[in-house]
Write a protein that holds these residues in place. Structure first.
Motif, PDB file in Angstrom:
ATOM      1  N   PHE A  96      11.996  -1.176 -32.062  1.00 51.22           N
ATOM      2  CA  PHE A  96      11.778   0.304 -32.288  1.00 51.22           C
ATOM      3  C   PHE A  96      12.757   0.860 -31.374  1.00 51.22           C
ATOM      4  O   PHE A  96      13.561   1.657 -31.513  1.00 51.22           O
ATOM      5  CB  PHE A  96      10.483   0.736 -32.186  1.00 51.22           C
ATOM      6  CG  PHE A  96      10.621   2.181 -32.156  1.00 51.22           C
ATOM      7  CD1 PHE A  96      10.987   2.886 -33.496  1.00 51.22           C
ATOM      8  CD2 PHE A  96      10.246   3.229 -30.931  1.00 51.22           C
ATOM      9  CE1 PHE A  96      10.868   4.409 -33.115  1.00 51.22           C
ATOM     10  CE2 PHE A  96      10.098   4.251 -30.904  1.00 51.22           C
ATOM     11  CZ  PHE A  96      10.342   4.899 -31.948  1.00 51.22           C
ATOM     12  N   ALA A  97      12.761   0.199 -30.082  1.00 48.07           N
ATOM     13  CA  ALA A  97      13.665   1.059 -29.075  1.00 48.07           C
ATOM     14  C   ALA A  97      14.647   0.019 -28.341  1.00 48.07           C
ATOM     15  O   ALA A  97      14.554  -0.381 -27.339  1.00 48.07           O
ATOM     16  CB  ALA A  97      12.802   1.591 -27.995  1.00 48.07           C
ATOM     17  N   ARG A  98      15.720  -0.342 -29.277  1.00 49.68           N
ATOM     18  CA  ARG A  98      16.605  -1.197 -28.763  1.00 49.68           C
ATOM     19  C   ARG A  98      17.329  -0.796 -27.626  1.00 49.68           C
ATOM     20  O   ARG A  98      17.918  -1.348 -26.841  1.00 49.68           O
ATOM     21  CB  ARG A  98      17.674  -1.654 -29.814  1.00 49.68           C
ATOM     22  CG  ARG A  98      16.860  -2.515 -31.014  1.00 49.68           C
ATOM     23  CD  ARG A  98      17.779  -2.505 -32.068  1.00 49.68           C
ATOM     24  NE  ARG A  98      16.879  -3.294 -33.320  1.00 49.68           N
ATOM     25  CZ  ARG A  98      17.512  -3.445 -34.430  1.00 49.68           C
ATOM     26  NH1 ARG A  98      18.484  -3.043 -34.856  1.00 49.68           N
ATOM     27  NH2 ARG A  98      16.688  -4.012 -35.515  1.00 49.68           N
ATOM     28  N   GLU A  99      17.520   0.564 -27.621  1.00 53.27           N
ATOM     29  CA  GLU A  99      17.980   1.434 -26.699  1.00 53.27           C
ATOM     30  C   GLU A  99      17.252   2.523 -26.247  1.00 53.27           C
ATOM     31  O   GLU A  99      16.837   3.226 -27.387  1.00 53.27           O
ATOM     32  CB  GLU A  99      19.598   1.701 -26.649  1.00 53.27           C
ATOM     33  CG  GLU A  99      20.227   2.515 -25.832  1.00 53.27           C
ATOM     34  CD  GLU A  99      21.600   2.859 -26.343  1.00 53.27           C
ATOM     35  OE1 GLU A  99      22.206   3.893 -25.698  1.00 53.27           O
ATOM     36  OE2 GLU A  99      22.106   2.296 -27.208  1.00 53.27           O
ATOM     37  N   LEU A 100      16.994   3.165 -25.035  1.00 54.69           N
ATOM     38  CA  LEU A 100      16.310   4.386 -24.728  1.00 54.69           C
ATOM     39  C   LEU A 100      17.460   5.218 -23.922  1.00 54.69           C
ATOM     40  O   LEU A 100      17.965   4.601 -22.774  1.00 54.69           O
ATOM     41  CB  LEU A 100      15.204   4.100 -23.936  1.00 54.69           C
ATOM     42  CG  LEU A 100      14.420   5.450 -23.425  1.00 54.69           C
ATOM     43  CD1 LEU A 100      13.831   6.188 -24.811  1.00 54.69           C
ATOM     44  CD2 LEU A 100      13.474   5.000 -22.473  1.00 54.69           C
TER      45      LEU A 100
ATOM     46  N   VAL B 184      15.738   7.142 -28.917  1.00 53.61           N
ATOM     47  CA  VAL B 184      15.692   5.726 -29.119  1.00 53.61           C
ATOM     48  C   VAL B 184      16.733   5.231 -29.984  1.00 53.61           C
ATOM     49  O   VAL B 184      16.951   6.179 -30.962  1.00 53.61           O
ATOM     50  CB  VAL B 184      14.143   5.175 -29.414  1.00 53.61           C
ATOM     51  CG1 VAL B 184      13.269   5.310 -28.382  1.00 53.61           C
ATOM     52  CG2 VAL B 184      13.804   5.891 -30.777  1.00 53.61           C
ATOM     53  N   VAL B 185      17.358   4.067 -29.845  1.00 53.71           N
ATOM     54  CA  VAL B 185      18.352   3.655 -30.828  1.00 53.71           C
ATOM     55  C   VAL B 185      17.751   2.641 -31.509  1.00 53.71           C
ATOM     56  O   VAL B 185      17.471   1.495 -30.665  1.00 53.71           O
ATOM     57  CB  VAL B 185      19.617   3.569 -30.123  1.00 53.71           C
ATOM     58  CG1 VAL B 185      20.891   3.247 -31.002  1.00 53.71           C
ATOM     59  CG2 VAL B 185      20.126   4.919 -29.554  1.00 53.71           C
ATOM     60  N   ASN B 186      17.852   2.397 -32.770  1.00 56.26           N
ATOM     61  CA  ASN B 186      17.370   1.020 -33.273  1.00 56.26           C
ATOM     62  C   ASN B 186      18.189   0.931 -34.923  1.00 56.26           C
ATOM     63  O   ASN B 186      18.975   1.938 -35.038  1.00 56.26           O
ATOM     64  CB  ASN B 186      15.945   1.010 -33.606  1.00 56.26           C
ATOM     65  CG  ASN B 186      15.495   2.265 -34.681  1.00 56.26           C
ATOM     66  OD1 ASN B 186      15.996   2.580 -35.647  1.00 56.26           O
ATOM     67  ND2 ASN B 186      14.058   2.870 -34.252  1.00 56.26           N
ATOM     68  N   GLY B 187      17.737  -0.024 -35.731  1.00 54.19           N
ATOM     69  CA  GLY B 187      18.548  -0.446 -36.732  1.00 54.19           C
ATOM     70  C   GLY B 187      18.659   0.908 -37.787  1.00 54.19           C
ATOM     71  O   GLY B 187      19.482   0.756 -38.612  1.00 54.19           O
ATOM     72  N   LEU B 188      17.646   1.791 -37.787  1.00 55.80           N
ATOM     73  CA  LEU B 188      17.907   2.878 -38.484  1.00 55.80           C
ATOM     74  C   LEU B 188      18.340   4.188 -38.058  1.00 55.80           C
ATOM     75  O   LEU B 188      18.727   4.954 -38.967  1.00 55.80           O
ATOM     76  CB  LEU B 188      16.217   3.372 -38.881  1.00 55.80           C
ATOM     77  CG  LEU B 188      15.400   2.312 -39.394  1.00 55.80           C
ATOM     78  CD1 LEU B 188      13.869   2.621 -39.779  1.00 55.80           C
ATOM     79  CD2 LEU B 188      15.742   2.025 -41.088  1.00 55.80           C
ATOM     80  N   GLY B 189      18.674   4.231 -36.985  1.00 57.67           N
ATOM     81  CA  GLY B 189      19.470   5.125 -36.428  1.00 57.67           C
ATOM     82  C   GLY B 189      19.045   5.681 -35.131  1.00 57.67           C
ATOM     83  O   GLY B 189      18.444   4.904 -34.278  1.00 57.67           O
ATOM     84  N   GLU B 190      19.334   7.047 -34.714  1.00 56.50           N
ATOM     85  CA  GLU B 190      18.975   7.474 -33.265  1.00 56.50           C
ATOM     86  C   GLU B 190      17.593   8.634 -33.579  1.00 56.50           C
ATOM     87  O   GLU B 190      17.918   9.464 -34.526  1.00 56.50           O
ATOM     88  CB  GLU B 190      20.198   8.075 -32.856  1.00 56.50           C
ATOM     89  CG  GLU B 190      20.112   8.558 -31.309  1.00 56.50           C
ATOM     90  CD  GLU B 190      21.508   8.930 -30.675  1.00 56.50           C
ATOM     91  OE1 GLU B 190      22.229   8.035 -30.780  1.00 56.50           O
ATOM     92  OE2 GLU B 190      21.545  10.135 -30.646  1.00 56.50           O
TER      93      GLU B 190
END
Length: 129
Positions: free
Chosen positions: A34-38, A47-53
């Motif tokens: 869910f939170a590949r990047e915060l 949060v950034v994930n495969g579905l967007g920001e």
């Protein structure tokens, strides 16, 4: 409305688990899909994930153990993900996470997010035993 609930039992005490989960900075450590990047944008967490920001907030109450997690594509469309950490008489704890299928969300996407959440709970079980 379709929904799913995931609960895990931990050996770690309630206060330790609550403090960890209520700290937004720990999200990428356990919610790895869910939170590949915060990141912080204009003072707001995203949060950034495969579905967007997505905008992301945590509203936590140590007394009740409630940790409301909110996420959405804009600040005025945040979906609620209610969670709670409770203690066990043996000194351990339990964490419960409830997710709802959003109106118009494809069933396959919702089930994929549920499967992702279950994998992320595996991360928590490794952290808290």
């Amino acid at each position: 409305m379709n929904h799913r609930t995931v609960t895990a039992i931990f050996a770690a005490p309630r206060d330790e688990v609550f403090a960890y989960l209520a700290d937004v900075n720990n999200l990428p450590e356990w919610a790895t899909e869910f939170a590949r990047e915060l990141k912080v944008v204009d003072g707001r967490y995203k949060v950034v994930n495969g579905l967007g920001e997505f905008f992301f907030e945590i509203h936590a109450d140590r007394v009740t153990g409630v940790i409301d997690m909110l996420a959405g594509p804009s600040e005025d469309t945040l979906a609620l993900f209610p969670t709670r950490v409770v203690g066990h008489p043996d000194g351990g704890s339990a964490f419960t996470f409830l997710m709802f299928q959003a109106p118009g969300q494809p069933h396959e996407q919702f089930e994929g997010q549920y499967a992702s959440l279950e994998r992320e709970f595996d991360n928590l079980e490794r952290l808290f035993g």
